[in-house]
Design a protein around this motif. Sequence first.
Motif, mmCIF file in Angstrom:
data_model
loop_
_atom_site.group_PDB
_atom_site.id
_atom_site.type_symbol
_atom_site.label_atom_id
_atom_site.label_comp_id
_atom_site.label_asym_id
_atom_site.label_seq_id
_atom_site.Cartn_x
_atom_site.Cartn_y
_atom_site.Cartn_z
ATOM 1 N N TYR A 1 81.112 23.027 36.350
ATOM 2 C CA TYR A 1 79.234 22.760 35.313
ATOM 3 C C TYR A 1 80.106 21.075 35.126
ATOM 4 O O TYR A 1 81.314 20.531 34.652
ATOM 5 N N ALA A 2 78.920 20.473 34.411
ATOM 6 C CA ALA A 2 78.604 18.995 33.582
ATOM 7 C C ALA A 2 79.222 19.711 32.509
ATOM 8 O O ALA A 2 78.715 21.050 32.013
ATOM 9 N N MET A 3 79.991 18.803 31.370
ATOM 10 C CA MET A 3 80.161 19.271 30.672
ATOM 11 C C MET A 3 80.113 17.849 30.053
ATOM 12 O O MET A 3 79.459 17.226 29.908
ATOM 13 N N ALA A 4 79.800 18.200 28.346
ATOM 14 C CA ALA A 4 79.250 17.405 26.770
ATOM 15 C C ALA A 4 79.904 17.475 25.902
ATOM 16 O O ALA A 4 80.327 18.688 25.110
ATOM 17 N N TRP A 5 79.538 16.259 24.993
ATOM 18 C CA TRP A 5 79.644 16.640 23.857
ATOM 19 C C TRP A 5 78.972 16.575 22.737
ATOM 20 O O TRP A 5 77.797 15.983 23.200
ATOM 21 N N LEU A 6 78.646 17.871 21.836
ATOM 22 C CA LEU A 6 78.042 17.197 20.645
ATOM 23 C C LEU A 6 78.203 17.079 19.872
ATOM 24 O O LEU A 6 79.258 17.796 19.983
ATOM 25 N N ARG A 7 77.555 16.760 18.655
ATOM 26 C CA ARG A 7 78.156 16.611 17.042
ATOM 27 C C ARG A 7 76.803 17.750 16.393
ATOM 28 O O ARG A 7 75.686 17.002 16.782
ATOM 29 N N GLN A 8 78.001 17.786 15.273
ATOM 30 C CA GLN A 8 77.099 17.955 14.220
ATOM 31 C C GLN A 8 77.533 17.579 13.203
ATOM 32 O O GLN A 8 79.194 18.689 12.623
ATOM 33 N N GLY B 1 79.754 17.171 36.565
ATOM 34 C CA GLY B 1 80.712 18.328 37.395
ATOM 35 C C GLY B 1 81.776 17.267 38.297
ATOM 36 O O GLY B 1 83.071 17.779 37.686
ATOM 37 N N ILE B 2 81.269 16.429 39.296
ATOM 38 C CA ILE B 2 82.791 15.498 39.060
ATOM 39 C C ILE B 2 82.819 14.007 38.666
ATOM 40 O O ILE B 2 83.845 13.259 39.173
ATOM 41 N N GLY B 3 81.873 13.593 37.700
ATOM 42 C CA GLY B 3 81.985 13.151 36.958
ATOM 43 C C GLY B 3 81.218 11.687 37.745
ATOM 44 O O GLY B 3 81.665 10.556 36.820
ATOM 45 N N SER B 4 80.663 11.555 38.555
ATOM 46 C CA SER B 4 80.398 10.207 38.893
ATOM 47 C C SER B 4 79.036 9.762 37.903
ATOM 48 O O SER B 4 78.639 8.957 38.008
#
Length: 123
Positions: free
Chosen positions: A34-41, A55-58
């Motif tokens: 999976y791709a991963m993300a940060w979101l904020r509220q 997924g592999i950080g490229s």
Amino acid sequence: QVQLVESGGGLVQAGDSSRLSCTISASGRTNTPYAMAWLRQAPGKEREFVAAITGIGSRTLYADSLKGRFTISRDYAKGAVYLQMNSLKPEDTAVYFCAAGAFSTVSTSYPYWGQGTQVTVSS
């Protein structure tokens, strides 16, 4: 079953740096594609995209307003993703969420979410 657990955050002063961590496990595996993300509220505001990594950080994506201050990285084998936040400002105060899914700036692309971790920046 996909689980994400964030750590880090807390109370910091303006100008400080802080690093958030998130670990992912999917049916016992940590090296998920999976791709991963940060979101904020922030209080009273809509959830907003912060950064994402493939997924592999490229490849990475950043909110334009945060480029140069925030850096996302991941350790694929450990199933960990990190958000390094520098020169923090009071307006960075928010609950920060880790999410997993398809590489995108759109929150609905991420079906899996952590519980969130509070970052409070005092002036």
